[in-house]
Design a protein around this motif. Structure first.
Motif, PDB file in Angstrom:
ATOM      1  N   ASP A 197       5.589  14.604  -1.622  1.00 43.75           N
ATOM      2  CA  ASP A 197       6.445  14.066  -2.681  1.00 43.75           C
ATOM      3  C   ASP A 197       7.488  15.047  -3.195  1.00 43.75           C
ATOM      4  N   TYR A 218       6.654  12.355 -10.038  1.00 48.12           N
ATOM      5  CA  TYR A 218       5.725  13.020  -9.116  1.00 48.12           C
ATOM      6  C   TYR A 218       4.283  12.615  -9.425  1.00 48.12           C
ATOM      7  N   ARG A 250       3.693   8.994  -8.341  1.00 48.06           N
ATOM      8  CA  ARG A 250       3.661   8.814  -6.891  1.00 48.06           C
ATOM      9  C   ARG A 250       2.385   9.362  -6.270  1.00 48.06           C
TER      10      ARG A 250
END
Length: 597
Positions: free
Chosen positions: A379, A418, A421
């Protein structure tokens, strides 16, 4: 139908805007005299969708795609794609789509072209447009699932595959990709069940046996994983990747019979380059274990040469990134952004070179009851790629300079993005989790700004041990610097250069673990590591090999044993061939463990 087909098509197109039912009737008249007219099928599909007949529209849309397979222009484009002549295919497809933007078959082919060029965002957009025009186009949805998987958006890929499997529940290709995606999000038992269901239906599938072996190895079922790999080899002895998968277990030694079988496979001129370089890597490992050092290095060298030829790696890219990062991340720049970003302390980043002991550190930390091990998460690098503004590899990068333009709200939003995800990777309620992507060292400045309370750990290993271990390792993707000794040395030196700068501008922000020190005095190193993370010492961290968590990396079997010195100084037997590596490392080698910068 009166007039020419072209006139009838034009009339149908005009009727679409005012009377979809009449447009549908007109399209059917055209098809009555020209049943393979793709344009008429497309117009019929659009007309029926406008009247609410979704089922009839789907049949017409698929009819358009089927008719397109007879189009000489698209046949020529498909042949060019098959032959790898991407420029030829693009030259055909671009004017085709400009003239007919509703040609779903051409859109899908253009998406395949974009995917071949690793322009996955473009491929995704094209495939979504194809599915908007023809929702029942299973091949496009399958392509979309693959593109999402390659972008590491595994949850989204699984959703598309579920749609496909609802319509075709026994499709082995879709089941195989879904199982692989499930493994990527940590749903290993579900992946195992899916592989077993597929193999119960279609047993003679060597690549699926290999994938099944991968996930069995990941969850610690080594004997079952080896058996799965061996089944794949029985079916296809020339499958280089499965031989490398077996060798890559590190704790398994291939015997003389295996070496002979691989040698015969290499003599087969019909095997592809992918099988060939995998076989060279596997033979290198087998011959190294047999102490046939010169022959082993010859195979490692040839495997690396073949792999290097197949990838587009520019060593100057990473040097330029380090130069720009050092220029941007000054004490003044960082001081001005103190207190910004997302304050959540959950992530622990373990970064550095691959093959530097990061999996061992992760295994130690994840043995603590407050810390969850996930895997190497993509990510941060994807975020950096987005900030770069690059669409093509040849484009100039705006990263990391673009960070200077980000306001406090955006920095915080990136940190929150972040965390959101990566949520799919978290399977427990432990407060901390590990992101072990080694290449994140190149983004340590970004990590600090968007997640100022995250812990950062730099796993470092002796340059020659580390770099030669990478040279012996074939990585599936993402480590293009590892296939040339000179590239390896330059990359390692750039890594040390940036981390030295980060130490200077953010003293104490990064905790460094030297692999050799971890071997020599494990308890002291573990205590210091836990202090940095901010958790109390737990004896389970010293018995890390008892942790039965899943491990996906090449060190999966090594970290299931107590610490040992087996990996130390392995380069020494190969020293006569390592001059290019020593030269490119330069003072970084001479000053280790201190930095020359």
């Amino acid at each position: 139908m009166s007039g020419t087909v072209e006139e009838a098509l034009d009339l149908t197109n005009r009727l679409l805007r005012t009377d979809p039912a009449r447009a549908a009737a007109q399209a059917r008249e055209i098809l009555a005299v020209d049943r393979f007219n793709a344009d008429a099928h497309r117009l019929l599909g659009r007309a029926l969708r406008a009247t609410g007949d979704a089922e009839g529209a789907a049949r017409a849309e698929l009819g358009a795609i089927s008719a397109s397979t007879r189009d000489p222009m698209l046949v020529e484009a498909a042949t060019a794609l098959l032959d790898g002549k991407l420029a030829v295919a693009e030259h055909i497809l671009r004017p085709r789509l400009k003239a007919n933007p509703f040609d779903v078959a051409a859109i899908r082919m253009m998406a395949e072209l974009a995917g071949r060029l690793e322009r996955y965002a473009d491929a995704e957009n094209l495939l979504r447009r194809a599915l908007e025009l023809a929702p029942a186009f299973a091949a496009a949805r399958s392509n979309l699932a693959t593109v999402l998987y390659r972008q590491n958006r595994h949850g989204e890929a699984i959703a598309e595959l579920d749609t496909l499997l609802d319509d075709d529940p026994e499709n082995p290709a879709h089941s195989n990709l879904k199982a692989a995606a499930l493994g990527r999000v940590g749903s290993y038992e579900e992946a195992i069940g899916l592989y077993e269901a597929v193999l119960a239906r279609v047993e003679r599938q060597p690549k699926i046996w290999m994938s099944y072996g991968h996930v069995l190895k990941t969850v610690g079922r080594q004997a079952d994983g080896i058996a799965a790999y061996r089944r794949a080899i029985e079916m296809r002895p020339q499958l280089g990747e499965v031989w490398w998968s077996l060798a890559n277990l590190k704790t398994v030694k291939l015997d003389d019979g295996d070496v002979a079988t691989m040698g015969r496979a290499l003599e087969d001129e019909s095997i592809g380059e992918d099988d060939r370089f995998h076989l060279h890597f596997a033979l290198g490992k087998a011959l190294e274990d047999a102490e046939q050092t010169e022959q082993a290095f010859a195979h490692y060298k040839e495997g690396n040469r073949l792999r290097r030829e197949s990838i587009d790696y520019d060593r100057q890219e990473i040097t330029g990134l380090v130069d720009r990062s050092i220029a941007l991340f000054t004490p003044e720049f960082l001081e001005a952004r103190t207190g910004q970003g997302c304050p959540v302390p959950d992530p622990i980043f373990i970064l550095g070179m691959p093959r530097a002991g990061s999996t061992l550190i992760e295994q130690i930390l994840s043995s603590h009851p407050l810390i969850e091990g996930t895997q190497e998460l993509p990510d941060i690098s994807q975020m950096a790629r987005r900030l770069s503004g690059r669409k093509l590899k040849s484009d100039d990068s705006a990263y990391p300079q673009e960070i200077a333009a980000l306001d406090p709200q955006t920095l915080r939003a990136l940190g929150e993005e972040y965390l959101e995800r990566t949520r799919i990777q978290r399977k427990t309620d432990r407060p901390y989790f590990i992101d072990k992507m080694p290449n994140n060292w190149a983004h340590s400045g970004l990590i600090h700004l968007i997640l100022p309370n995250a812990r950062i750990i730099d796993a470092r290993r002796h340059p020659l041990d580390c770099c030669f271990s990478n040279f012996k390792q074939h990585f599936a993707r993402g480590q293009g610097f590892t296939y040339d000794l000179d590239d390896l040395g330059r990359y390692y030196a750039d890594y040390v250069r940036l981390m030295t700068h980060i130490d200077g501008v953010l003293p104490g922000r990064v905790h460094r673990v030297f692999h050799e020190a971890m071997i020599e005095d494990t308890e002291a190193q573990v205590r210091a590591l836990l202090d940095h993370v901010g958790v109390a010492f737990d004896p389970a961290c010293l018995r890390f090999w008892e942790n039965d968590r899943a491990v996906r990396t090449a060190s999966s079997e090594q970290v299931r044993r107590p610490i040992n010195r087996e990996g130390v100084d392995q380069w020494r037997r190969f020293e006569p061939w390592l001059s290019p590596l020593k030269h490119s490392l330069g003072p970084v080698l001479e000053r280790y463990p201190d930095s020359p910068f």
